[in-house]
Design a protein around this motif. Structure first.
Motif, mmCIF file in Angstrom:
data_model
loop_
_atom_site.group_PDB
_atom_site.id
_atom_site.type_symbol
_atom_site.label_atom_id
_atom_site.label_comp_id
_atom_site.label_asym_id
_atom_site.label_seq_id
_atom_site.Cartn_x
_atom_site.Cartn_y
_atom_site.Cartn_z
ATOM 1 N N VAL A 65 -13.532 7.827 13.460
ATOM 2 C CA VAL A 65 -13.489 9.394 13.114
ATOM 3 C C VAL A 65 -12.148 9.580 12.403
ATOM 4 C CG1 VAL A 65 -13.166 11.833 13.679
ATOM 5 C CG2 VAL A 65 -15.211 10.261 14.696
ATOM 6 N N ILE A 66 -11.050 9.021 12.816
ATOM 7 C CA ILE A 66 -9.876 9.231 12.036
ATOM 8 C C ILE A 66 -9.713 7.955 11.124
ATOM 9 C CG2 ILE A 66 -7.223 9.133 12.492
ATOM 10 C CD1 ILE A 66 -7.629 11.021 14.668
ATOM 11 N N CYS A 67 -9.872 6.837 11.542
ATOM 12 C CA CYS A 67 -9.619 5.650 10.903
ATOM 13 C C CYS A 67 -10.569 5.425 9.492
ATOM 14 C CB CYS A 67 -9.613 4.380 11.602
ATOM 15 S SG CYS A 67 -8.129 4.628 12.940
ATOM 16 N N GLY A 68 -11.768 5.903 9.692
ATOM 17 C CA GLY A 68 -12.771 5.489 8.623
ATOM 18 C C GLY A 68 -12.291 5.887 7.218
ATOM 19 N N PHE A 69 -12.569 4.838 6.159
ATOM 20 C CA PHE A 69 -12.715 5.581 4.756
ATOM 21 C C PHE A 69 -11.135 5.449 4.307
ATOM 22 C CE2 PHE A 69 -16.608 7.485 6.173
ATOM 23 C CZ PHE A 69 -17.191 7.006 5.517
ATOM 24 N N GLY A 70 -10.420 4.386 4.646
ATOM 25 C CA GLY A 70 -9.162 4.063 3.957
ATOM 26 C C GLY A 70 -7.909 4.495 4.777
ATOM 27 N N ARG A 71 -8.004 5.065 5.985
ATOM 28 C CA ARG A 71 -6.842 5.631 6.466
ATOM 29 C C ARG A 71 -5.814 4.451 6.918
ATOM 30 N NH1 ARG A 71 -3.860 9.904 6.053
ATOM 31 N NH2 ARG A 71 -5.613 11.013 6.309
ATOM 32 N N PHE A 98 -12.321 0.345 6.634
ATOM 33 C CA PHE A 98 -12.523 0.760 8.099
ATOM 34 C C PHE A 98 -11.419 0.289 9.052
ATOM 35 C CE2 PHE A 98 -16.821 0.821 6.218
ATOM 36 C CZ PHE A 98 -17.093 2.265 6.282
ATOM 37 N N GLY A 99 -11.097 0.719 10.102
ATOM 38 C CA GLY A 99 -10.120 0.278 10.908
ATOM 39 C C GLY A 99 -10.649 -1.097 11.661
ATOM 40 N N CYS A 100 -11.863 -1.239 11.396
ATOM 41 C CA CYS A 100 -12.635 -2.467 12.015
ATOM 42 C C CYS A 100 -12.210 -3.674 11.065
ATOM 43 C CB CYS A 100 -14.043 -2.451 12.109
ATOM 44 S SG CYS A 100 -14.887 -1.347 13.314
ATOM 45 N N GLU A 101 -12.044 -3.569 10.044
ATOM 46 C CA GLU A 101 -11.342 -4.427 8.976
ATOM 47 C C GLU A 101 -10.055 -4.699 9.315
ATOM 48 O OE1 GLU A 101 -12.565 -4.180 4.874
ATOM 49 O OE2 GLU A 101 -13.482 -2.371 5.467
ATOM 50 N N THR A 102 -9.115 -3.617 9.639
ATOM 51 C CA THR A 102 -7.808 -3.838 9.948
ATOM 52 C C THR A 102 -7.539 -4.495 10.924
ATOM 53 O OG1 THR A 102 -7.335 -1.692 8.761
ATOM 54 C CG2 THR A 102 -5.525 -2.608 10.087
ATOM 55 N N PHE A 103 -8.173 -4.409 12.274
ATOM 56 C CA PHE A 103 -7.951 -5.134 13.461
ATOM 57 C C PHE A 103 -9.057 -6.067 13.720
ATOM 58 C CE2 PHE A 103 -5.982 -0.882 13.348
ATOM 59 C CZ PHE A 103 -4.793 -1.470 13.641
ATOM 60 N N GLY A 104 -9.749 -6.484 12.988
ATOM 61 C CA GLY A 104 -10.594 -7.725 13.271
ATOM 62 C C GLY A 104 -11.681 -7.076 14.457
#
Length: 470
Positions: A268-274, A279-285
Motif C-alpha cells: 500500500v505504501i511501497c507500490g508504484f515506485g516508492r 514494487f517493493g517486491c522487486e526491491t527486496f526479492g
C-alpha cells in the motif's frame, strides 16, 4: 525564512475552524486536544506544495499520507476524472457486469506485477484490500478442505489498516486498545528493525536469521496445519519506516514455503515506485502469493485499492465460487469508473515520465541528506528505501535511550517543521518522510534544510525546557 503564521484558536463558531471543532471527529487525533488547537485547513496544492487557509505554503513531506506520488494538481489526472464523469460516472463489477476502464486497468496491472500474480480484485482502500486478503486466505483454505489452516501472522509495529480484520493484522497498540482487538486467529512476530532490536554485535544477516527462526518457531508451536499466511510490508511504514535487514525477506519466504504458508505482501505504501522499483517486491526479492496496492495507485486523487492473487489461489477460489454459486464478497464502489480512469492515467504518467527511474536517482540525494544528520546529538539512526525514509531521535546515542515522555521530541520537531513550511509525520520520536515522487534534487535540499532548522530548534527547546516536560 519567515515562520508560518499561527491560526487564531479563538475563531468564531461559524468559521471553518469552529465548525470543524464542533462537528468533526478526526482520525488519529486526540479529540480533547483538537478542541483546544483546532485544525490545519489545507485549501489548495500544486506540485509538492500545499497551501492553508491563511495562505501559508508548505512542502508536503509526507505526500499527504504516503500517497500523492505525482504531486498536487496534476492536470492529466484531473482531466481523466472529468472525462470519465462525463462518460460513465458510476458503475459496478457485481454479477458479471463491468465497464471498460476496469478491464483495461486490470490487464495493465497484471502485466507489470510480479509474474506469480494473475488476477486482480478491486476495492477502495488499503484497509479494504487487507480485509479482502484475509477473507480470500480463509476462502482458499476452506476450498481445499483445510478448515483449521486459518491463522495469520503479521508483525509488531506493522500497519495494515483499521477495519476489524486489517486492524487485527496491524501491530500497533493504539489500533487495538479499547477496540477489543486483535480478533482471534491473528498472531504477531517481531518487527524487522536492526538498529533498535538487534542484539549487541549481531550482524544484519544474523539478525535476519534469528527473525526467520522465531517465525518458524511460532509456526511450529501453533501447528503448520493451522497457520495460513504471513503478511508483511516490504518496508514497514507507519510503524516507523523500518527497512528490512539484508537477507530478511529471503529467509522469511523460505520459512513460509517450508510450511505451506502464503506470503501476502502489503504494498500500500511501497507500490508504484516508492522504493525505487515499481514494487517493493522487486526491491527486496519477494515472490508474493497475494499483493495489496492502494495510495499511489491513483496518486490518491481517487479512492482505489487492488488485491492481486496467484493462479493457484484463483483456481481454488473459482472452483469454490462455482460450488457455492457466487464469490460472496465485494464493495459498491470497488473499481469505480472514475478511480479506474485516474489509475490508468497515473500508470501512463509513471511510464512516460520514468518516475521510478527518477526516484532511484534522487533517492541518493535524499539518503545523503538524511545521513548528514547522524552527527546531531539527538539523532540515533537514519534510513531510507527510495523516497520513504526516517530519522530516529534518541535521548542518548550510546544507549539508544528514548525520551521521557515518549514522543515529546518527535512532536516538537513536527511542530517546528510546520512553522518552517514543512509537513512531516512524527511517529513517536521517529520522523517519517514520503514526499511526492516528482520531487527534484533541489526540492529535496530545500525540504531537508527546513527539517534541519526544525531539529536544531527542537534541540534548543529540549536543552532548555524539554527535560522538565514543559
Amino acid at each position: 525564512m519567515n515562520e508560518i503564521t499561527s491560526h487564531d484558536n479563538s475563531a468564531l463558531p461559524n468559521s471553518l475552524h469552529g465548525k470543524d471543532i464542533a462537528f468533526t471527529l478526526h482520525p488519529y487525533a486526540d479529540a480533547r486536544l483538537h478542541e483546544q488547537i483546532g485544525p490545519l485547513i489545507i485549501e489548495g496544492g500544486e506540485g509538492i506544495h500545499v497551501v492553508d487557509d491563511s495562505g501559508n505554503r508548505y512542502i508536503e513531506g509526507m505526500g499527504g499520507l504516503w500517497s500523492v506520488a505525482l504531486g498536487f494538481k496534476e492536470q492529466r489526472l484531473i482531466n481523466a476524472a472529468v472525462k470519465q464523469l462525463n462518460t460513465l460516472p458510476y458503475y459496478h463489477s457485481f454479477l458479471h457486469r463491468t465497464h471498460p476502464a476496469t478491464i483495461e486497468y486490470a490487464e495493465r496491472l497484471v502485466r507489470i506485477a510480479p509474474e506469480s500474480l494473475t488476477k486482480v480484485f478491486f476495492a477502495n482502500s488499503g484497509s479494504e484490500a487487507n480485509d479482502t486478503a484475509i477473507k480470500i486466505v480463509r476462502y482458499y483454505n476452506n476450498a481445499l478442505g483445510r478448515r483449521t489452516k486459518k491463522k495469520i501472522i503479521s508483525r509488531l509495529r506493522a500497519y495494515h489498516g483499521i477495519t476489524m480484520g486489517a486492524a487485527s493484522l496491524t501491530g500497533l497498540p493504539l489500533n487495538h486498545e479499547d477496540f477489543d482487538l486483535p480478533l482471534p486467529g491473528f498472531l504477531h512476530t517481531a518487527p524487522a528493525h536492526h538498529y533498535r532490536y538487534a542484539a549487541p554485535g549481531e550482524s544484519e544477516e544474523d539478525y535476519a536469521t534469528r527473525l526467520a527462526d522465531e517465525l518458524e518457531a511460532m509456526i511450529l508451536k501453533e501447528g503448520p496445519d493451522t497457520v495460513a499466511a504471513f503478511v508483511g510490508e516490504p518496508v514497514m511504514g507507519a510503524g516507523g519506516v523500518m527497512v528490512p535487514p539484508r537477507t530478511y525477506w529471503e529467509k522469511i519466504q523460505a520459512v513460509c514455503r517450508r510450511h505451506d504458508v502464503l506470503v501476502v505482501v502489503d504494498e500500500v505504501i511501497c507500490g508504484f515506485g516508492r522504493t525505487g522499483k515499481m514494487f517493493g517486491c522487486e526491491t527486496f526479492g519477494i515472490q508474493p502469493d497475494i499483493m495489496l496496492l492502494s495510495k499511489q495507485i491513483t496518486s490518491s486523487y481517487q479512492p482505489l485499492s487492488a488485491v492481486l492473487i496467484s493462479d493457484a489461489i484463483y483456481q481454488a477460489v473459482a472452483d469454490n465460487s462455482h460450488r457455492l454459486g457466487t464469490f460472496g464478497h465485494g464493495f459498491t464502489t470497488g473499481g469505480h469508473p472514475v478511480a479506474m480512469a485516474v489509475a490508468l492515467e497515473s500508470l501512463k504518467i509513471y511510464e512516460e515520465r520514468q518516475i521510478v527511474s527518477h526516484v532511484a536517482e534522487v533517492a541518493e540525494v535524499f539518503r545523503s541528506r538524511l545521513d548528514a544528520l547522524l552527527d546531531h546529538p539527538m539523532v540515533g539512526h537514519t534510513r531510507n528505501s527510495g523516497l520513504v525514509g526516517a530519522v530516529e531521535f534518541v535521548a542518548d546515542k550510546k544507549t539508544k535511550a528514548a525520551f521521557t515522555p515518549a514522543g515529546s521530541f518527535g512532536r516538537r520537531v513536527g511542530q517546528m517543521a510546520q512553522a518552517h513550511g514543512l509537513i512531516i509525520r512524527p511517529i513517536g520520536d521517529i520522523v517519517a518522510f514520503a514526499p511526492p515522487l516528482i520531487i527534484t534534487e533541489k526540492q529535496i535540499h530545500e525540504m531537508m534544510d527546513r527539517f534541519s532548522l526544525a531539529v536544531d530548534e527542537a534541540y534548543r527547546w529540549h536543552r532548555e525546557d524539554g527535560r522538565s516536560g514543559s
